[in-house]
Scaffold this motif. Structure first.
Motif, PDB file in Angstrom:
ATOM      1  N   VAL A  69     -29.525 -21.076 -36.207  1.00  0.00           N
ATOM      2  CA  VAL A  69     -27.824 -21.219 -37.136  1.00  0.00           C
ATOM      3  C   VAL A  69     -27.815 -22.503 -38.043  1.00  0.00           C
ATOM      4  O   VAL A  69     -27.911 -21.933 -39.136  1.00  0.00           O
ATOM      5  CB  VAL A  69     -27.014 -21.988 -35.748  1.00  0.00           C
ATOM      6  CG1 VAL A  69     -25.990 -22.369 -36.687  1.00  0.00           C
ATOM      7  CG2 VAL A  69     -27.213 -21.117 -34.599  1.00  0.00           C
ATOM      8  N   LEU A  70     -28.521 -23.849 -38.158  1.00  0.00           N
ATOM      9  CA  LEU A  70     -29.209 -24.612 -38.439  1.00  0.00           C
ATOM     10  C   LEU A  70     -29.619 -24.555 -40.662  1.00  0.00           C
ATOM     11  O   LEU A  70     -29.031 -24.032 -40.987  1.00  0.00           O
ATOM     12  CB  LEU A  70     -29.312 -25.890 -38.294  1.00  0.00           C
ATOM     13  CG  LEU A  70     -30.316 -27.312 -39.274  1.00  0.00           C
ATOM     14  CD1 LEU A  70     -28.608 -27.781 -39.825  1.00  0.00           C
ATOM     15  CD2 LEU A  70     -30.560 -28.150 -38.756  1.00  0.00           C
ATOM     16  N   VAL A  71     -30.830 -23.186 -40.092  1.00  0.00           N
ATOM     17  CA  VAL A  71     -31.570 -22.902 -40.785  1.00  0.00           C
ATOM     18  C   VAL A  71     -30.559 -21.424 -41.860  1.00  0.00           C
ATOM     19  O   VAL A  71     -30.180 -21.877 -42.979  1.00  0.00           O
ATOM     20  CB  VAL A  71     -32.815 -22.669 -40.642  1.00  0.00           C
ATOM     21  CG1 VAL A  71     -33.910 -21.883 -41.410  1.00  0.00           C
ATOM     22  CG2 VAL A  71     -34.204 -23.194 -39.766  1.00  0.00           C
ATOM     23  N   GLY A  72     -29.888 -20.579 -41.190  1.00  0.00           N
ATOM     24  CA  GLY A  72     -28.974 -20.475 -41.120  1.00  0.00           C
ATOM     25  C   GLY A  72     -27.839 -20.894 -42.424  1.00  0.00           C
ATOM     26  O   GLY A  72     -27.535 -20.325 -43.018  1.00  0.00           O
ATOM     27  N   ASP A  73     -27.302 -21.863 -42.073  1.00  0.00           N
ATOM     28  CA  ASP A  73     -26.687 -22.320 -42.445  1.00  0.00           C
ATOM     29  C   ASP A  73     -27.072 -23.261 -44.099  1.00  0.00           C
ATOM     30  O   ASP A  73     -26.614 -23.179 -44.720  1.00  0.00           O
ATOM     31  CB  ASP A  73     -25.438 -24.125 -41.931  1.00  0.00           C
ATOM     32  CG  ASP A  73     -25.349 -23.093 -40.738  1.00  0.00           C
ATOM     33  OD1 ASP A  73     -24.148 -21.843 -41.239  1.00  0.00           O
ATOM     34  OD2 ASP A  73     -24.296 -23.608 -40.057  1.00  0.00           O
ATOM     35  N   LEU A  74     -28.392 -23.668 -44.211  1.00  0.00           N
ATOM     36  CA  LEU A  74     -28.676 -24.291 -44.994  1.00  0.00           C
ATOM     37  C   LEU A  74     -29.246 -23.070 -46.173  1.00  0.00           C
ATOM     38  O   LEU A  74     -29.186 -22.891 -46.600  1.00  0.00           O
ATOM     39  CB  LEU A  74     -30.221 -25.305 -44.586  1.00  0.00           C
ATOM     40  CG  LEU A  74     -30.142 -26.545 -43.922  1.00  0.00           C
ATOM     41  CD1 LEU A  74     -30.944 -27.205 -43.443  1.00  0.00           C
ATOM     42  CD2 LEU A  74     -29.431 -27.229 -44.330  1.00  0.00           C
TER      43      LEU A  74
ATOM     44  N   CYS B 291     -26.229 -21.675 -48.295  1.00  0.00           N
ATOM     45  CA  CYS B 291     -25.822 -23.447 -48.798  1.00  0.00           C
ATOM     46  C   CYS B 291     -26.601 -23.469 -50.486  1.00  0.00           C
ATOM     47  O   CYS B 291     -26.697 -24.031 -50.688  1.00  0.00           O
ATOM     48  CB  CYS B 291     -25.210 -24.395 -48.373  1.00  0.00           C
ATOM     49  SG  CYS B 291     -26.668 -25.371 -47.799  1.00  0.00           S
ATOM     50  N   ASP B 292     -28.018 -22.883 -49.767  1.00  0.00           N
ATOM     51  CA  ASP B 292     -29.113 -22.776 -51.493  1.00  0.00           C
ATOM     52  C   ASP B 292     -29.487 -23.707 -51.104  1.00  0.00           C
ATOM     53  O   ASP B 292     -29.928 -24.764 -51.724  1.00  0.00           O
ATOM     54  CB  ASP B 292     -29.171 -22.574 -52.245  1.00  0.00           C
ATOM     55  CG  ASP B 292     -28.676 -21.114 -52.788  1.00  0.00           C
ATOM     56  OD1 ASP B 292     -28.927 -19.660 -51.971  1.00  0.00           O
ATOM     57  OD2 ASP B 292     -26.836 -20.639 -53.645  1.00  0.00           O
TER      58      ASP B 292
END
Length: 65
Positions: free
Chosen positions: A26-31, A34-35
């Motif tokens: 989830v964290l990696v997906g969010d990062l 937002c590029d």
């Protein structure tokens, strides 16, 4: 960061951060959204590190099994 300049899998990152892989995904997906993180192309990376001699030795070892 633990990944700066190095490609790592979600499992490796989760291990380094001592967090569940689902949380890290989830964290990696969010990062990524937002590029703030760049996704590496594993296919092109694999082509760069393939060692023909190593693959031939692996094949030979598998054939002996």
């Amino acid at each position: 960061m633990h990944c700066s300049g190095t490609m790592r899998s979600i499992a490796e990152i989760a291990g380094l951060l001592q967090q569940p892989a689902q949380i890290v995904k989830v964290l990696v997906g969010d990062l990524l959204d937002c590029d703030a993180l760049e996704l590496a192309n594993p296919v092109s990376f694999a082509r760069e590190i393939v060692d023909k001699e190593l693959l031939e030795a692996l094949l030979e070892g598998l054939q002996k099994l």
